[in-house]
Design a protein around this motif. Structure first.
Motif, PDB file in Angstrom:
ATOM      1  N   TYR A 140       0.831  -1.198   0.000  1.00 36.90           N
ATOM      2  CA  TYR A 140       0.000   0.000   0.000  1.00 36.90           C
ATOM      3  C   TYR A 140       0.869   1.253   0.000  1.00 36.90           C
ATOM      4  CZ  TYR A 140      -3.977  -3.054   1.029  1.00 36.90           C
ATOM      5  OH  TYR A 140      -4.934  -4.023   0.969  1.00 36.90           O
ATOM      6  N   PHE A 141       1.960   1.224   0.743  1.00 33.17           N
ATOM      7  CA  PHE A 141       2.881   2.364   0.752  1.00 33.17           C
ATOM      8  C   PHE A 141       3.468   2.595  -0.641  1.00 33.17           C
ATOM      9  CE2 PHE A 141       7.155   4.141   1.320  1.00 33.17           C
ATOM     10  CZ  PHE A 141       6.863   5.300   2.021  1.00 33.17           C
ATOM     11  N   ALA A 142       3.840   1.497  -1.297  1.00 28.87           N
ATOM     12  CA  ALA A 142       4.374   1.620  -2.657  1.00 28.87           C
ATOM     13  C   ALA A 142       3.334   2.204  -3.604  1.00 28.87           C
ATOM     14  CB  ALA A 142       4.850   0.254  -3.160  1.00 28.87           C
ATOM     15  N   GLY A 143       2.049   1.981  -3.291  1.00 27.26           N
ATOM     16  CA  GLY A 143       0.975   2.514  -4.118  1.00 27.26           C
ATOM     17  C   GLY A 143       0.571   3.933  -3.771  1.00 27.26           C
ATOM     18  N   GLY A 144       1.267   4.559  -2.817  1.00 24.37           N
ATOM     19  CA  GLY A 144       1.000   5.961  -2.517  1.00 24.37           C
ATOM     20  C   GLY A 144       0.427   6.251  -1.149  1.00 24.37           C
ATOM     21  N   ALA A 145       0.128   5.214  -0.359  1.00 25.28           N
ATOM     22  CA  ALA A 145      -0.447   5.442   0.961  1.00 25.28           C
ATOM     23  C   ALA A 145       0.585   6.015   1.921  1.00 25.28           C
ATOM     24  CB  ALA A 145      -0.996   4.137   1.532  1.00 25.28           C
ATOM     25  N   GLN A 146       0.112   6.735   2.914  1.00 30.08           N
ATOM     26  CA  GLN A 146       0.961   7.130   4.025  1.00 30.08           C
ATOM     27  C   GLN A 146       0.976   6.000   5.054  1.00 30.08           C
ATOM     28  OE1 GLN A 146       0.828  11.274   5.434  1.00 30.08           O
ATOM     29  NE2 GLN A 146      -0.964  11.555   4.121  1.00 30.08           N
ATOM     30  N   TRP A 147       2.109   5.836   5.737  1.00 31.86           N
ATOM     31  CA  TRP A 147       2.255   4.733   6.691  1.00 31.86           C
ATOM     32  C   TRP A 147       3.037   5.255   7.885  1.00 31.86           C
ATOM     33  CZ3 TRP A 147       6.275   0.331   5.544  1.00 31.86           C
ATOM     34  CH2 TRP A 147       6.307  -0.574   6.613  1.00 31.86           C
ATOM     35  N   VAL A 148       2.454   5.100   9.070  1.00 32.08           N
ATOM     36  CA  VAL A 148       3.128   5.539  10.279  1.00 32.08           C
ATOM     37  C   VAL A 148       2.839   4.535  11.390  1.00 32.08           C
ATOM     38  CG1 VAL A 148       1.197   6.965  11.103  1.00 32.08           C
ATOM     39  CG2 VAL A 148       3.518   7.510  11.831  1.00 32.08           C
ATOM     40  N   ALA A 149       3.817   4.331  12.260  1.00 34.97           N
ATOM     41  CA  ALA A 149       3.627   3.532  13.462  1.00 34.97           C
ATOM     42  C   ALA A 149       3.656   4.474  14.657  1.00 34.97           C
ATOM     43  CB  ALA A 149       4.709   2.467  13.592  1.00 34.97           C
ATOM     44  N   ALA A 150       2.625   4.403  15.491  1.00 33.69           N
ATOM     45  CA  ALA A 150       2.634   5.167  16.733  1.00 33.69           C
ATOM     46  C   ALA A 150       3.794   4.690  17.603  1.00 33.69           C
ATOM     47  CB  ALA A 150       1.300   4.987  17.459  1.00 33.69           C
ATOM     48  N   PRO A 151       4.204   5.470  18.594  1.00 35.87           N
ATOM     49  CA  PRO A 151       5.337   5.061  19.434  1.00 35.87           C
ATOM     50  C   PRO A 151       5.137   3.669  20.023  1.00 35.87           C
ATOM     51  CG  PRO A 151       4.723   7.321  19.912  1.00 35.87           C
ATOM     52  CD  PRO A 151       3.678   6.785  18.987  1.00 35.87           C
ATOM     53  N   ARG A 152       6.098   2.786  19.802  1.00 40.15           N
ATOM     54  CA  ARG A 152       5.993   1.434  20.354  1.00 40.15           C
ATOM     55  C   ARG A 152       6.040   1.502  21.879  1.00 40.15           C
ATOM     56  NH1 ARG A 152       3.598  -1.235  16.653  1.00 40.15           N
ATOM     57  NH2 ARG A 152       4.675  -1.273  14.655  1.00 40.15           N
ATOM     58  N   PRO A 153       5.046   0.935  22.542  1.00 38.76           N
ATOM     59  CA  PRO A 153       5.018   1.032  24.008  1.00 38.76           C
ATOM     60  C   PRO A 153       6.034   0.099  24.667  1.00 38.76           C
ATOM     61  CG  PRO A 153       3.196  -0.320  23.247  1.00 38.76           C
ATOM     62  CD  PRO A 153       3.875   0.215  22.010  1.00 38.76           C
ATOM     63  N   GLN A 154       6.438   0.461  25.882  1.00 38.81           N
ATOM     64  CA  GLN A 154       7.326  -0.394  26.654  1.00 38.81           C
ATOM     65  C   GLN A 154       6.562  -1.487  27.382  1.00 38.81           C
ATOM     66  OE1 GLN A 154       9.427   3.443  28.238  1.00 38.81           O
ATOM     67  NE2 GLN A 154      10.689   1.710  28.830  1.00 38.81           N
ATOM     68  N   LEU A 155       5.335  -1.176  27.857  1.00 40.04           N
ATOM     69  CA  LEU A 155       4.476  -2.127  28.569  1.00 40.04           C
ATOM     70  C   LEU A 155       5.153  -2.673  29.823  1.00 40.04           C
ATOM     71  CD1 LEU A 155       2.895  -4.047  25.525  1.00 40.04           C
ATOM     72  CD2 LEU A 155       2.159  -1.922  26.609  1.00 40.04           C
ATOM     73  N   THR A 156       5.794  -1.770  30.561  1.00 36.72           N
ATOM     74  CA  THR A 156       6.363  -2.126  31.850  1.00 36.72           C
ATOM     75  C   THR A 156       5.268  -2.121  32.905  1.00 36.72           C
ATOM     76  OG1 THR A 156       6.824   0.146  32.523  1.00 36.72           O
ATOM     77  CG2 THR A 156       8.482  -0.945  31.148  1.00 36.72           C
ATOM     78  N   ALA A 157       5.621  -2.436  34.140  1.00 42.81           N
ATOM     79  CA  ALA A 157       4.648  -2.397  35.227  1.00 42.81           C
ATOM     80  C   ALA A 157       4.058  -1.004  35.400  1.00 42.81           C
ATOM     81  CB  ALA A 157       5.306  -2.853  36.527  1.00 42.81           C
ATOM     82  N   GLU A 158       4.830   0.036  35.040  1.00 44.75           N
ATOM     83  CA  GLU A 158       4.340   1.414  35.173  1.00 44.75           C
ATOM     84  C   GLU A 158       3.190   1.720  34.221  1.00 44.75           C
ATOM     85  OE1 GLU A 158       7.566   4.552  35.886  1.00 44.75           O
ATOM     86  OE2 GLU A 158       8.669   2.902  34.962  1.00 44.75           O
ATOM     87  N   THR A 159       3.001   0.897  33.202  1.00 46.29           N
ATOM     88  CA  THR A 159       1.937   1.118  32.220  1.00 46.29           C
ATOM     89  C   THR A 159       0.562   0.844  32.805  1.00 46.29           C
ATOM     90  OG1 THR A 159       3.428   0.544  30.403  1.00 46.29           O
ATOM     91  CG2 THR A 159       1.071   0.342  29.972  1.00 46.29           C
ATOM     92  N   TYR A 160       0.468  -0.051  33.788  1.00 49.40           N
ATOM     93  CA  TYR A 160      -0.818  -0.565  34.256  1.00 49.40           C
ATOM     94  C   TYR A 160      -1.111  -0.099  35.685  1.00 49.40           C
ATOM     95  CZ  TYR A 160       0.505  -3.551  30.385  1.00 49.40           C
ATOM     96  OH  TYR A 160       0.925  -3.999  29.154  1.00 49.40           O
ATOM     97  N   THR A 161      -2.390   0.141  35.970  1.00 48.06           N
ATOM     98  CA  THR A 161      -2.804   0.455  37.328  1.00 48.06           C
ATOM     99  C   THR A 161      -2.529  -0.755  38.210  1.00 48.06           C
ATOM    100  OG1 THR A 161      -4.516   1.967  36.537  1.00 48.06           O
ATOM    101  CG2 THR A 161      -4.730   1.139  38.791  1.00 48.06           C
ATOM    102  N   GLU A 162      -1.782  -0.562  39.262  1.00 48.79           N
ATOM    103  CA  GLU A 162      -1.340  -1.684  40.096  1.00 48.79           C
ATOM    104  C   GLU A 162      -2.523  -2.397  40.746  1.00 48.79           C
ATOM    105  OE1 GLU A 162       1.874  -2.530  43.728  1.00 48.79           O
ATOM    106  OE2 GLU A 162       1.428  -0.487  43.056  1.00 48.79           O
ATOM    107  N   ASP A 163      -2.487  -3.735  40.717  1.00 53.09           N
ATOM    108  CA  ASP A 163      -3.470  -4.564  41.410  1.00 53.09           C
ATOM    109  C   ASP A 163      -4.897  -4.220  40.974  1.00 53.09           C
ATOM    110  OD1 ASP A 163      -3.843  -6.686  43.146  1.00 53.09           O
ATOM    111  OD2 ASP A 163      -4.173  -5.402  44.893  1.00 53.09           O
ATOM    112  N   TYR A 164      -5.096  -4.030  39.663  1.00 55.72           N
ATOM    113  CA  TYR A 164      -6.378  -3.534  39.153  1.00 55.72           C
ATOM    114  C   TYR A 164      -7.465  -4.597  39.214  1.00 55.72           C
ATOM    115  CZ  TYR A 164      -9.634  -0.862  36.312  1.00 55.72           C
ATOM    116  OH  TYR A 164     -10.729  -0.155  35.867  1.00 55.72           O
TER     117      TYR A 164
END
Length: 358
Positions: A140-164
């Motif tokens: 699709y990019f070769a056909g003219g589309a724009q392509w972007v990836a949002a920032p890849r997350p780390q997904l550490t313990a800090e990402t989640y509400t503790e003991d949710y």
């Protein structure tokens, strides 16, 4: 013709990606799943597993039938490359027993106009799911589309509400969120597109940081609007608010608006219609999908919809709205994460960017 162009959920569909069940695995328990399981639930100790081969084959046959039904309607259908998710993997920040699947491209990528956005998903087991679509995205990019990836997350313990947990307190975007604001996070299926207005339901996989990242990336040409609903553990908007065509949308009567969004729709001359209960409403047979999975439909154009074959009450509702119905058996796919909308990603629809709201 732009090879990638899709601004809403209803313009005539010309090209779509349909997922595959091959290589799928059941996610091990991880922090992003905590809302669904009480603290004492033994499922919190689940270590992940492959799906039974017969379940995969039955689901794949139904996905193939879905693809054929769309091709008969003149839609070009693409399929991802099967990736084997039954293997452990790790990053410097986490490790998991196995991945999930490439059944639901709608979760992994968001198409806005000619842009394909790879999203920062909150579930660790889905971190590498984008790999199944890379061949197609490069084409699709070769056909003219724009392509972007949002920032890849780390997904550490800090990402989640503790003991949710949501045992004693319902999920709430402001007072009881499942995610912290450590990094931007969202699934693409948490958003639904109505031209210049893109509605997002904050949920257990989408935080404020993620919504703001998308708002800034898209810029002033689009309006990213937050809508909140009463739901114990919301995930994705496509069984809660489902636009059908300009001025008409399905809503979930079990998940009322928590804010004044209903008035906003009414003030803009939109009719909100309560969906009828699914024939499968009741205790869920799997926590992978909602009891309102029947609402997870795919509009082929403003007058035609794809609905699961067993959902007779919903079929009759669509007929009363003067919408033609194409039925496809899809119940074997549900346990892999979704129905027609989740398992598809519209790449190209006819029509241009418009505003449907003041």
């Amino acid at each position: 013709m732009t090879i990638v162009s899709s601004y809403n959920e209803w313009d005539p569909l010309e090209e779509v990606i349909i997922g595959t069940a091959r290589g799928a695995g059941k996610l091990a328990f991880e922090p992003a799943l905590a809302a669904y399981y009480p603290k004492a639930d033994p499922e919190r100790g689940f270590k992940g597993a492959p799906y039974p081969p017969e379940d995969v084959e039955r689901a794949e046959r139904q996905l193939d039938t879905f693809a054929l039904a769309l091709e008969k309607e003149g839609v070009t259908v693409q399929r991802p490359d099967p990736v084997n998710h039954i293997a452990p993997f790790s990053t410097p920040d986490f490790e998991v027993a196995n991945g999930h699947a490439q059944t639901c491209p709608r979760d992994v990528m968001l198409v806005v106009g000619d842009r394909i956005i790879e999203v920062p998903m909150a579930q660790r087991g889905r971190f590498f799911e984008y790999r199944a679509y890379r061949r197609l995205v490069k084409e699709y990019f070769a056909g003219g589309a724009q392509w972007v990836a949002a920032p890849r997350p780390q997904l550490t313990a800090e990402t989640y509400t503790e003991d949710y947990t949501t045992e004693d307190e319902l999920y709430d975007f402001t007072t009881h969120p499942a995610l912290t604001e450590f990094e931007p996070l969202f699934d693409a299926a948490s958003f639904t597109r109505c031209g210049r207005d893109i509605f997002v339901q904050p949920d257990v996989v989408t935080n404020r940081f993620g919504i703001e990242w998308l708002r800034r990336y898209l810029g002033p040409e689009f309006r990213v609007r937050v809508v909140e609903f009463t739901d114990r553990y919301p995930q994705h908007i496509d069984t809660t608010l489902v636009p059908l065509r300009p001025g008409l949308a399905l809503t979930n009567p079990e998940r009322p608006f928590k804010d004044d969004s209903a008035k906003f729709f009414a003030d803009n001359d939109w009719r909100l219609v309560d969906a009828v209960p699914s024939v499968r409403t009741g205790p869920p047979t799997t926590r992978d999908v909602s009891n309102w999975i029947s609402m997870n439909i795919l509009m082929l154009n403003p007058e035609t919809v794809v609905v699961e074959s067993a959902e007779t009450p919903l079929i009759e509702l669509f007929k009363s709205l003067k919408i033609d119905v194409i039925t496809v058996d899809f119940d074997a796919v549900f346990q892999f994460g979704g129905s027609f909308h989740c398992c598809s990603l519209d790449i190209r629809r006819q029509g241009e960017l418009q505003s449907y709201f003041a």
